[in-house]
Design a protein around this motif. Structure first.
Motif, short mmCIF file in Angstrom:
data_model
loop_
_atom_site.label_atom_id
_atom_site.label_comp_id
_atom_site.label_asym_id
_atom_site.label_seq_id
_atom_site.Cartn_x
_atom_site.Cartn_y
_atom_site.Cartn_z
N SER A 61 -3.81 -11.54 5.01
CA SER A 61 -3.29 -12.06 4.46
C SER A 61 -2.53 -11.43 3.14
CB SER A 61 -4.05 -12.50 2.89
OG SER A 61 -4.95 -11.59 2.19
N VAL A 62 -1.98 -10.14 3.52
CA VAL A 62 -1.40 -9.39 3.00
C VAL A 62 -0.56 -8.11 3.34
CG1 VAL A 62 -2.37 -9.34 0.67
CG2 VAL A 62 -2.87 -7.00 2.10
N LYS A 63 -1.20 -8.08 4.90
CA LYS A 63 0.17 -7.03 5.52
C LYS A 63 1.44 -7.95 5.81
CE LYS A 63 -2.59 -5.97 9.04
NZ LYS A 63 -3.98 -6.39 10.30
N GLY A 64 2.01 -6.73 5.53
CA GLY A 64 3.40 -6.51 5.35
C GLY A 64 4.45 -7.06 4.62
N ARG A 65 3.09 -7.54 3.12
CA ARG A 65 3.69 -8.00 2.13
C ARG A 65 3.06 -6.43 0.73
NH1 ARG A 65 2.09 -11.89 -0.77
NH2 ARG A 65 -0.09 -12.11 0.31
N PHE A 66 2.04 -5.80 0.76
CA PHE A 66 1.66 -5.03 0.39
C PHE A 66 1.61 -4.15 0.76
CE2 PHE A 66 -1.61 -8.41 -2.44
CZ PHE A 66 -0.68 -9.23 -2.37
N THR A 67 1.85 -2.83 0.34
CA THR A 67 1.34 -1.79 1.07
C THR A 67 0.40 -0.02 -0.25
OG1 THR A 67 3.36 -1.25 1.26
CG2 THR A 67 2.27 0.64 1.30
N ILE A 68 -0.59 0.12 0.56
CA ILE A 68 -1.76 0.61 -0.05
C ILE A 68 -1.23 2.16 0.21
CG2 ILE A 68 -3.17 1.14 2.08
CD1 ILE A 68 -5.94 1.13 -0.65
N SER A 69 -1.10 3.07 -1.23
CA SER A 69 -0.73 5.23 -1.25
C SER A 69 -1.85 5.61 -1.80
CB SER A 69 0.53 4.84 -1.30
OG SER A 69 0.57 4.29 -2.45
N ARG A 70 -1.77 6.74 -1.74
CA ARG A 70 -2.59 7.73 -2.69
C ARG A 70 -1.85 8.87 -2.98
NH1 ARG A 70 -8.42 8.62 -0.58
NH2 ARG A 70 -8.31 9.50 -2.24
N ASP A 71 -2.19 9.66 -4.44
CA ASP A 71 -1.52 10.61 -4.81
C ASP A 71 -2.43 11.48 -5.07
OD1 ASP A 71 -0.86 13.11 -5.49
OD2 ASP A 71 1.20 11.98 -5.97
N ASN A 72 -3.73 12.58 -4.65
CA ASN A 72 -4.37 13.08 -4.67
C ASN A 72 -4.09 13.86 -5.98
OD1 ASN A 72 -6.01 11.77 -2.63
ND2 ASN A 72 -5.66 13.31 -1.12
N ALA A 73 -3.08 14.79 -5.52
CA ALA A 73 -2.56 15.61 -6.53
C ALA A 73 -2.78 14.98 -8.60
CB ALA A 73 -1.38 16.50 -5.92
N LYS A 74 -2.59 13.35 -8.17
CA LYS A 74 -2.39 12.69 -9.02
C LYS A 74 -3.63 12.39 -9.54
CE LYS A 74 2.99 12.74 -9.05
NZ LYS A 74 3.71 11.78 -10.14
N ASN A 75 -4.69 12.23 -8.64
CA ASN A 75 -6.02 11.78 -9.00
C ASN A 75 -5.50 9.94 -8.80
OD1 ASN A 75 -7.17 14.14 -8.39
ND2 ASN A 75 -7.13 14.81 -10.80
N THR A 76 -4.34 9.33 -7.68
CA THR A 76 -4.34 8.75 -8.09
C THR A 76 -3.66 7.55 -7.18
OG1 THR A 76 -3.39 8.83 -10.51
CG2 THR A 76 -2.69 6.61 -9.59
N MET A 77 -4.47 6.25 -6.72
CA MET A 77 -4.38 5.02 -5.80
C MET A 77 -2.87 4.26 -6.19
SD MET A 77 -6.96 2.64 -3.40
CE MET A 77 -7.37 2.37 -4.74
N TYR A 78 -2.70 3.95 -5.32
CA TYR A 78 -1.86 2.66 -5.87
C TYR A 78 -1.94 1.05 -4.67
CZ TYR A 78 0.69 6.62 -8.15
OH TYR A 78 0.40 7.98 -8.76
N LEU A 79 -1.21 0.05 -5.61
CA LEU A 79 -0.79 -0.46 -4.79
C LEU A 79 0.05 -1.27 -4.79
CD1 LEU A 79 -2.44 -2.80 -2.02
CD2 LEU A 79 -3.31 -4.34 -4.44
N GLN A 80 1.39 -1.48 -4.11
CA GLN A 80 2.44 -2.27 -3.87
C GLN A 80 2.62 -2.83 -3.41
OE1 GLN A 80 5.33 -0.92 -5.68
NE2 GLN A 80 6.09 -2.99 -5.29
N MET A 81 2.65 -4.18 -4.69
CA MET A 81 2.44 -6.29 -4.13
C MET A 81 4.22 -6.53 -4.20
SD MET A 81 -0.75 -6.63 -5.69
CE MET A 81 0.17 -6.42 -7.44
N ASN A 82 4.43 -6.74 -2.90
CA ASN A 82 6.22 -7.70 -3.42
C ASN A 82 5.65 -9.01 -2.56
OD1 ASN A 82 7.04 -4.99 -3.42
ND2 ASN A 82 7.36 -4.35 -1.39
N SER A 83 6.78 -9.86 -2.40
CA SER A 83 7.08 -10.59 -1.78
C SER A 83 5.45 -12.02 -2.60
CB SER A 83 7.03 -10.99 -1.09
OG SER A 83 8.13 -10.30 0.21
N LEU A 84 5.50 -12.01 -3.71
CA LEU A 84 3.84 -12.30 -4.30
C LEU A 84 3.72 -13.70 -4.51
CD1 LEU A 84 3.36 -9.93 -7.52
CD2 LEU A 84 1.63 -10.56 -5.72
N LYS A 85 2.87 -14.44 -3.95
CA LYS A 85 2.59 -15.67 -3.40
C LYS A 85 1.58 -16.16 -4.99
CE LYS A 85 3.22 -15.73 1.36
NZ LYS A 85 2.34 -15.34 2.82
#
Length: 123
Positions: A63-87
């Motif tokens: 349901s989110v493939k192609g719209r959301f992108t998960i990433s992480r920066d272990n040096a910052k101890n942080t994970m992200y979820l970029q959400m585009n084309s939100l419905k």
């Protein structure tokens, strides 16, 4: 023990974007996979995306493939979820989670959870 805190939720118009962040503290030296789940009112918790400790492996719900992108920066101890084309159907409380064992889509295989952050998408 891992403590997770989500941020970045809010109100956005359909078609817009948000970026969620998940800050981890505690045993961040461990090789943990992380994931995002969401729960809308009256619905069961739903898997959204997951990422391996190295960031080299990812899973996405269809349901989110192609719209959301998960990433992480272990040096910052942080994970992200970029959400585009939100419905509007993306409206939910979004939860950050950490698994001490493996990259997984199953909520019951995650060991630690954040408190959640509300995402509301208006039509």
């Amino acid at each position: 023990q891992v403590h997770l805190v989500e941020s970045g939720g809010g109100l956005v118009q359909a078609g817009g974007s948000l970026r969620l962040s998940c800050a981890a503290s505690g045993r961040t030296f461990s090789r943990y996979a992380m994931g995002w789940f969401r729960q809308a009112p009256g619905k069961e918790r739903e898997f959204v995306a997951a990422i391996s400790w190295s960031g080299g492996g990812t899973y996405y719900a269809d349901s989110v493939k192609g719209r959301f992108t998960i990433s992480r920066d272990n040096a910052k101890n942080t994970m992200y979820l970029q959400m585009n084309s939100l419905k509007p159907e993306d409206t939910a409380v979004y939860y950050c989670a950490a698994s001490m064992t493996k990259l997984t889509r199953r909520g019951d295989e995650y060991d630690y959870w954040g408190q959640g952050t509300q995402v509301t998408v208006s039509s």
